[in-house]
Design a protein around this motif. Structure first.
Motif, PDB file in Angstrom:
ATOM      1  N   THR A 213       0.836  -1.200   0.000  1.00 43.44           N
ATOM      2  CA  THR A 213       0.000   0.000   0.000  1.00 43.44           C
ATOM      3  C   THR A 213       0.869   1.247   0.000  1.00 43.44           C
ATOM      4  O   THR A 213       1.988   1.238   0.524  1.00 43.44           O
ATOM      5  CB  THR A 213      -0.944   0.013   1.224  1.00 43.44           C
ATOM      6  OG1 THR A 213      -1.882   1.080   1.088  1.00 43.44           O
ATOM      7  CG2 THR A 213      -0.184   0.151   2.532  1.00 43.44           C
ATOM      8  N   SER A 214       0.352   2.300  -0.608  1.00 44.70           N
ATOM      9  CA  SER A 214       1.057   3.578  -0.676  1.00 44.70           C
ATOM     10  C   SER A 214       0.427   4.564   0.297  1.00 44.70           C
ATOM     11  O   SER A 214      -0.796   4.748   0.313  1.00 44.70           O
ATOM     12  CB  SER A 214       0.992   4.148  -2.099  1.00 44.70           C
ATOM     13  OG  SER A 214       1.671   3.313  -3.007  1.00 44.70           O
ATOM     14  N   TYR A 215       1.259   5.205   1.103  1.00 41.42           N
ATOM     15  CA  TYR A 215       0.801   6.183   2.083  1.00 41.42           C
ATOM     16  C   TYR A 215       0.841   7.583   1.460  1.00 41.42           C
ATOM     17  O   TYR A 215       1.837   7.965   0.837  1.00 41.42           O
ATOM     18  CB  TYR A 215       1.690   6.149   3.326  1.00 41.42           C
ATOM     19  CG  TYR A 215       1.449   4.956   4.213  1.00 41.42           C
ATOM     20  CD1 TYR A 215       0.921   5.111   5.495  1.00 41.42           C
ATOM     21  CD2 TYR A 215       1.735   3.660   3.787  1.00 41.42           C
ATOM     22  CE1 TYR A 215       0.691   4.017   6.316  1.00 41.42           C
ATOM     23  CE2 TYR A 215       1.512   2.560   4.594  1.00 41.42           C
ATOM     24  CZ  TYR A 215       0.991   2.748   5.858  1.00 41.42           C
ATOM     25  OH  TYR A 215       0.762   1.650   6.665  1.00 41.42           O
ATOM     26  N   THR A 216      -0.237   8.329   1.635  1.00 38.92           N
ATOM     27  CA  THR A 216      -0.335   9.669   1.063  1.00 38.92           C
ATOM     28  C   THR A 216      -0.547  10.693   2.161  1.00 38.92           C
ATOM     29  O   THR A 216      -1.124  10.403   3.212  1.00 38.92           O
ATOM     30  CB  THR A 216      -1.492   9.749   0.057  1.00 38.92           C
ATOM     31  OG1 THR A 216      -2.713   9.375   0.718  1.00 38.92           O
ATOM     32  CG2 THR A 216      -1.255   8.819  -1.115  1.00 38.92           C
ATOM     33  N   ILE A 217      -0.103  11.924   1.902  1.00 37.44           N
ATOM     34  CA  ILE A 217      -0.231  12.990   2.897  1.00 37.44           C
ATOM     35  C   ILE A 217      -0.562  14.300   2.204  1.00 37.44           C
ATOM     36  O   ILE A 217      -0.105  14.565   1.090  1.00 37.44           O
ATOM     37  CB  ILE A 217       1.058  13.128   3.735  1.00 37.44           C
ATOM     38  CG1 ILE A 217       0.839  14.048   4.929  1.00 37.44           C
ATOM     39  CG2 ILE A 217       2.241  13.611   2.881  1.00 37.44           C
ATOM     40  CD1 ILE A 217       1.974  14.001   5.955  1.00 37.44           C
ATOM     41  N   GLY A 218      -1.394  15.104   2.865  1.00 42.80           N
ATOM     42  CA  GLY A 218      -1.751  16.411   2.329  1.00 42.80           C
ATOM     43  C   GLY A 218      -2.278  17.312   3.423  1.00 42.80           C
ATOM     44  O   GLY A 218      -2.646  16.851   4.514  1.00 42.80           O
ATOM     45  N   THR A 219      -2.317  18.609   3.156  1.00 46.87           N
ATOM     46  CA  THR A 219      -2.856  19.570   4.126  1.00 46.87           C
ATOM     47  C   THR A 219      -4.352  19.733   3.903  1.00 46.87           C
ATOM     48  O   THR A 219      -4.842  19.725   2.782  1.00 46.87           O
ATOM     49  CB  THR A 219      -2.165  20.941   3.993  1.00 46.87           C
ATOM     50  OG1 THR A 219      -2.369  21.442   2.661  1.00 46.87           O
ATOM     51  CG2 THR A 219      -0.675  20.822   4.258  1.00 46.87           C
ATOM     52  N   VAL A 220      -5.075  19.860   4.983  1.00 46.25           N
ATOM     53  CA  VAL A 220      -6.522  20.037   4.921  1.00 46.25           C
ATOM     54  C   VAL A 220      -6.823  21.487   4.556  1.00 46.25           C
ATOM     55  O   VAL A 220      -6.226  22.417   5.112  1.00 46.25           O
ATOM     56  CB  VAL A 220      -7.167  19.663   6.275  1.00 46.25           C
ATOM     57  CG1 VAL A 220      -8.680  19.894   6.239  1.00 46.25           C
ATOM     58  CG2 VAL A 220      -6.850  18.212   6.612  1.00 46.25           C
ATOM     59  N   THR A 221      -7.741  21.693   3.617  1.00 46.11           N
ATOM     60  CA  THR A 221      -7.994  23.036   3.098  1.00 46.11           C
ATOM     61  C   THR A 221      -8.512  23.997   4.171  1.00 46.11           C
ATOM     62  O   THR A 221      -8.270  25.196   4.094  1.00 46.11           O
ATOM     63  CB  THR A 221      -9.001  22.985   1.940  1.00 46.11           C
ATOM     64  OG1 THR A 221     -10.180  22.295   2.366  1.00 46.11           O
ATOM     65  CG2 THR A 221      -8.415  22.281   0.745  1.00 46.11           C
ATOM     66  N   GLY A 222      -9.203  23.473   5.168  1.00 50.62           N
ATOM     67  CA  GLY A 222      -9.723  24.336   6.223  1.00 50.62           C
ATOM     68  C   GLY A 222      -8.778  24.504   7.396  1.00 50.62           C
ATOM     69  O   GLY A 222      -9.193  24.916   8.480  1.00 50.62           O
ATOM     70  N   SER A 223      -7.501  24.193   7.200  1.00 49.01           N
ATOM     71  CA  SER A 223      -6.512  24.275   8.279  1.00 49.01           C
ATOM     72  C   SER A 223      -6.487  25.664   8.898  1.00 49.01           C
ATOM     73  O   SER A 223      -6.541  26.678   8.212  1.00 49.01           O
ATOM     74  CB  SER A 223      -5.116  23.931   7.736  1.00 49.01           C
ATOM     75  OG  SER A 223      -4.111  24.242   8.687  1.00 49.01           O
ATOM     76  N   GLY A 224      -6.375  25.686  10.215  1.00 45.45           N
ATOM     77  CA  GLY A 224      -6.273  26.954  10.921  1.00 45.45           C
ATOM     78  C   GLY A 224      -4.891  27.575  10.823  1.00 45.45           C
ATOM     79  O   GLY A 224      -4.711  28.750  11.160  1.00 45.45           O
ATOM     80  N   ASP A 225      -3.912  26.819  10.391  1.00 47.23           N
ATOM     81  CA  ASP A 225      -2.542  27.314  10.240  1.00 47.23           C
ATOM     82  C   ASP A 225      -1.911  26.582   9.063  1.00 47.23           C
ATOM     83  O   ASP A 225      -1.167  25.627   9.234  1.00 47.23           O
ATOM     84  CB  ASP A 225      -1.734  27.087  11.521  1.00 47.23           C
ATOM     85  CG  ASP A 225      -0.460  27.926  11.568  1.00 47.23           C
ATOM     86  OD1 ASP A 225       0.107  28.178  10.497  1.00 47.23           O
ATOM     87  OD2 ASP A 225      -0.041  28.322  12.675  1.00 47.23           O
ATOM     88  N   ALA A 226      -2.236  27.027   7.860  1.00 50.94           N
ATOM     89  CA  ALA A 226      -1.810  26.342   6.641  1.00 50.94           C
ATOM     90  C   ALA A 226      -0.292  26.278   6.517  1.00 50.94           C
ATOM     91  O   ALA A 226       0.256  25.276   6.034  1.00 50.94           O
ATOM     92  CB  ALA A 226      -2.414  27.025   5.417  1.00 50.94           C
ATOM     93  N   ASP A 227       0.393  27.338   6.940  1.00 49.74           N
ATOM     94  CA  ASP A 227       1.856  27.357   6.829  1.00 49.74           C
ATOM     95  C   ASP A 227       2.482  26.291   7.728  1.00 49.74           C
ATOM     96  O   ASP A 227       3.417  25.599   7.325  1.00 49.74           O
ATOM     97  CB  ASP A 227       2.402  28.733   7.211  1.00 49.74           C
ATOM     98  CG  ASP A 227       2.070  29.792   6.171  1.00 49.74           C
ATOM     99  OD1 ASP A 227       1.749  29.414   5.021  1.00 49.74           O
ATOM    100  OD2 ASP A 227       2.120  30.988   6.516  1.00 49.74           O
TER     101      ASP A 227
END
Length: 253
Positions: A213-227
């Protein structure tokens, strides 16, 4: 004496200003946090990465929430506050991307299945065929989580119809039952067997049964601190992050 008093007062004022400056800097960096929703199999590696991230970003904290990827997906879709999502497969990540909850994601590691048995292998399990033995206590992950999907793929490829006694909500829950001797065998990831130390033994799947299996990662668009969220993702993808993952038994994507 008057000159000494003036100098003393000036020094006190300078120190007071410096202290205020330190407080301002502290206030600017403190109180920031990033909430990471991650697949249960990432528990050990991401705990180590969270500690490294906090050390490199003074005044910040990383809040980790581990569970089955499908459960985390549903929490995010329901509006749970998260900044980063790390899934144990591509399918769950695709669903949150399609829903607009994550903009984009990258594959950062891969993992393989292994049979886990209690230390000493008291039931003398030696392969996938044992998962059809009704006299053994057998465990799989639930069908909707990645380790459950992969486990059933492996058994199907081996021509085995399993006789599971439990279907656990995530891979660490399954590992815990094997380690406690409540099960004779379970299908978990290589990384989970390593994480258990001597608590379980691992039995490799046949070479011809190639499931990973391949593990994926990303930032959530509604993040309170995107940076800050992006910085955590970057750490996972960095050489430092990859070294931590490799020590835990993950393979580079």
């Amino acid at each position: 004496m008057r000159r000494l008093a003036i100098l003393t007062a000036s020094l006190i004022a300078v120190l007071a200003l410096a202290a205020c400056g330190d407080d301002a800097t502290s206030e600017a960096t403190s109180g920031r946090s990033v909430t990471v929703f991650a697949a249960a199999s990432l528990s050990d590696a991401f705990t180590e990465l969270a500690q490294a991230f906090e050390a490199a970003h003074e005044g910040t904290s990383v809040e980790l929430s581990f569970a089955g990827s499908s459960s985390l997906r549903e929490q995010i879709l329901a509006g749970a506050p998260a900044d980063v999502f790390a899934s144990a497969n591509v399918a769950n990540m695709d669903e949150v991307i399609e829903a607009g909850e994550v903009g984009s994601a990258t594959v950062f590691a891969t993992n393989r299945l292994q049979i886990a048995v209690p230390a000493g292998n008291p039931a003398a399990v030696d392969g996938l065929a044992d998962f059809a033995d009704p006299d053994l206590l057998i465990g799989l992950c639930a069908e909707e989580v990645p380790c459950g999907v992969l486990g059933r793929q492996a058994l199907d490829a081996a021509g085995v119809t399993p006789s599971p006694d439990t279907a656990e909500p995530d891979v660490r829950a399954l590992l815990t039952k094997v380690e406690a001797g409540e099960l004779d065998a379970g299908l978990v990831y290589v990384t989970d067997v390593l994480a258990a130390g001597g608590g379980v033994q691992g039995i490799d799947l046949p070479a011809e049964i190639d499931v990973s299996t391949s593990y994926t990662i990303g930032t959530v668009t509604g993040s309170g601190d995107a940076d800050l969220a992006a910085a955590f993702v970057e750490l996972v993808r960095s050489d430092e992050g990859q070294a931590v993952l490799e020590r835990a038994g993950f393979e580079r994507a």
